[in-house]
Write a protein that holds these residues in place. Sequence first.
Motif, PDB file in Angstrom:
ATOM      1  N   SER A   1      18.657  30.844  42.477  1.00 38.86           N
ATOM      2  CA  SER A   1      19.482  31.930  43.237  1.00 38.86           C
ATOM      3  C   SER A   1      19.738  31.882  44.653  1.00 38.86           C
ATOM      4  CB  SER A   1      18.543  33.206  42.383  1.00 38.86           C
ATOM      5  OG  SER A   1      19.153  34.573  42.943  1.00 38.86           O
ATOM      6  N   THR A   2      18.512  31.570  45.832  1.00 38.45           N
ATOM      7  CA  THR A   2      18.281  31.612  46.812  1.00 38.45           C
ATOM      8  C   THR A   2      20.032  30.698  48.000  1.00 38.45           C
ATOM      9  OG1 THR A   2      16.553  32.634  47.162  1.00 38.45           O
ATOM     10  CG2 THR A   2      16.765  31.668  49.055  1.00 38.45           C
ATOM     11  N   THR A   3      19.083  29.748  46.625  1.00 33.71           N
ATOM     12  CA  THR A   3      20.726  28.307  46.777  1.00 33.71           C
ATOM     13  C   THR A   3      21.583  28.851  46.974  1.00 33.71           C
ATOM     14  OG1 THR A   3      18.916  27.121  46.434  1.00 33.71           O
ATOM     15  CG2 THR A   3      20.690  25.851  46.324  1.00 33.71           C
ATOM     16  N   CYS A  12      32.585  33.159  38.924  1.00 35.59           N
ATOM     17  CA  CYS A  12      31.241  33.514  38.011  1.00 35.59           C
ATOM     18  C   CYS A  12      30.001  32.796  38.526  1.00 35.59           C
ATOM     19  CB  CYS A  12      32.295  32.935  37.047  1.00 35.59           C
ATOM     20  SG  CYS A  12      31.916  30.983  37.495  1.00 35.59           S
ATOM     21  N   GLN A  13      29.489  32.295  39.476  1.00 34.84           N
ATOM     22  CA  GLN A  13      28.392  32.190  39.598  1.00 34.84           C
ATOM     23  C   GLN A  13      27.591  32.115  40.781  1.00 34.84           C
ATOM     24  OE1 GLN A  13      29.196  27.735  40.088  1.00 34.84           O
ATOM     25  NE2 GLN A  13      29.320  27.107  38.167  1.00 34.84           N
ATOM     26  N   CYS A  14      28.020  33.785  40.839  1.00 30.30           N
ATOM     27  CA  CYS A  14      27.519  34.445  41.983  1.00 30.30           C
ATOM     28  C   CYS A  14      26.269  35.215  42.207  1.00 30.30           C
ATOM     29  CB  CYS A  14      28.714  35.918  43.028  1.00 30.30           C
ATOM     30  SG  CYS A  14      27.877  36.189  44.005  1.00 30.30           S
ATOM     31  N   PRO A  18      26.455  39.455  39.449  1.00 27.75           N
ATOM     32  CA  PRO A  18      26.569  39.169  38.455  1.00 27.75           C
ATOM     33  C   PRO A  18      27.806  39.226  37.756  1.00 27.75           C
ATOM     34  CG  PRO A  18      24.513  40.397  38.492  1.00 27.75           C
ATOM     35  CD  PRO A  18      25.531  40.769  39.339  1.00 27.75           C
ATOM     36  N   PHE A  19      28.632  38.052  37.317  1.00 30.00           N
ATOM     37  CA  PHE A  19      29.546  38.013  36.780  1.00 30.00           C
ATOM     38  C   PHE A  19      29.829  38.389  34.921  1.00 30.00           C
ATOM     39  CE2 PHE A  19      32.987  35.592  34.080  1.00 30.00           C
ATOM     40  CZ  PHE A  19      34.094  35.917  35.164  1.00 30.00           C
ATOM     41  N   THR A  53      36.030  31.753  34.632  1.00 31.71           N
ATOM     42  CA  THR A  53      35.407  31.099  34.283  1.00 31.71           C
ATOM     43  C   THR A  53      34.735  29.604  33.568  1.00 31.71           C
ATOM     44  OG1 THR A  53      33.075  32.277  33.117  1.00 31.71           O
ATOM     45  CG2 THR A  53      35.093  32.571  32.729  1.00 31.71           C
ATOM     46  N   ASP A  54      33.356  29.410  33.612  1.00 28.51           N
ATOM     47  CA  ASP A  54      33.482  27.830  33.634  1.00 28.51           C
ATOM     48  C   ASP A  54      32.570  28.004  31.980  1.00 28.51           C
ATOM     49  OD1 ASP A  54      30.944  28.230  34.332  1.00 28.51           O
ATOM     50  OD2 ASP A  54      30.327  26.609  35.461  1.00 28.51           O
TER      51      ASP A  54
END
Length: 386
Positions: A1-3, A12-14, A18-19, A53-54
Amino acid sequence: STTLQTFAHARCQCPLHPFASTDHSEACDKCHCYVCDVPVSQCPKWAEHCHATDTGKDAQKWKYLRDRSRSCTFEEACQMWLERVGFDFVKAAKTGNTARSSVGTFLNRLLGLRLSQQNALFEVFAKLVDHAVRKARREKKFDEAIKEIDGRRVEITDETVVVEATDDKPALVHLCVEVDRGITFDDAVARLAEAKKDATAAAPSTRLGAIRRKDHSAFYISKNPSPITKKRLVMMALQSQSYVPGESSFVLRIFRPKTGVGQMQLTDVLQRYVRTDPENVKEAWGAEYVDPNCSHGAKCKNKKTCEVGKRVQHKHLLCGSLLDSMRKAEGIIARRYASSGHCNVCRVIEKKNDEPTDGGRRALGLEIYGIYIDEVLDGFDPDVEA
């Protein structure tokens, strides 16, 4: 998450938005469009792509669009780049909003792109402009504005009043101008030596030096003889030391014994000519320089009047009331020859040895081609019936 918060990531990965539980259009500073792979602020279709989104049932659809955007054609890439900076020429053409698709707007928005994208787009733009100009010239629709009648020697040989001056209009004068376009062998050698000296003095790390690996400035002789004269043609070519995308690095400035200065694509030069030493073309250069015949040879059917390819050319100018004379001359040509009749405004400065002569005359007039001049002069003569 920090990365993910630290590095760029797909919307979609923020981790901050959250998506599954937030509005898809919301994004953090590091969010990128999943389809375009650019920051959200640069995505031209964010209202649609924000839902990409993936995972989930539409994952294959968005993956297909992402792969397509990565493998798009150059034309599609250009359109996408321009849309990112707000230049949608397709939409502007459909809506008729020409202001948003003008050249000025295009060049201004170009500055918002990466340098590599700017260079790629401007190279295409330069080639398209060059093609449009060539086509317009070929169809006699190009307006040269005011061009100069140029040559090593320019001389006004005759001056005739066609229409006398009145209280509100100046006299209409017909000028005969003789132009010698020829370049001597010694002059060509001197020009080449000067160009070589300038090229040597130029910084070797210039951008142009990185683009071209070989200097093509040299004397050349044609691979095959002319089908008319049965002789091989000679010329000297100089390569530009400046860089204009899509043009200067691949166009040579050429110098011929009879027709003077011109331009030729580098590819054409390499296909039709071979490089040679000056001494190998000295005799051929001198013979071509003094040859009085036109390009059609000694057996030309119109030998007395044909000046195609001749060293000495004769021009005709109408000076005086340019606007009135232009309209009338173009009308005469159009009626008589069923052509556009377009005439160019030209400036003539008397010269000798490529330098203006002391006390030489200068004039601004309307150039009339030799095949039209008699008809045009008769059209201005009140004693000649239309």
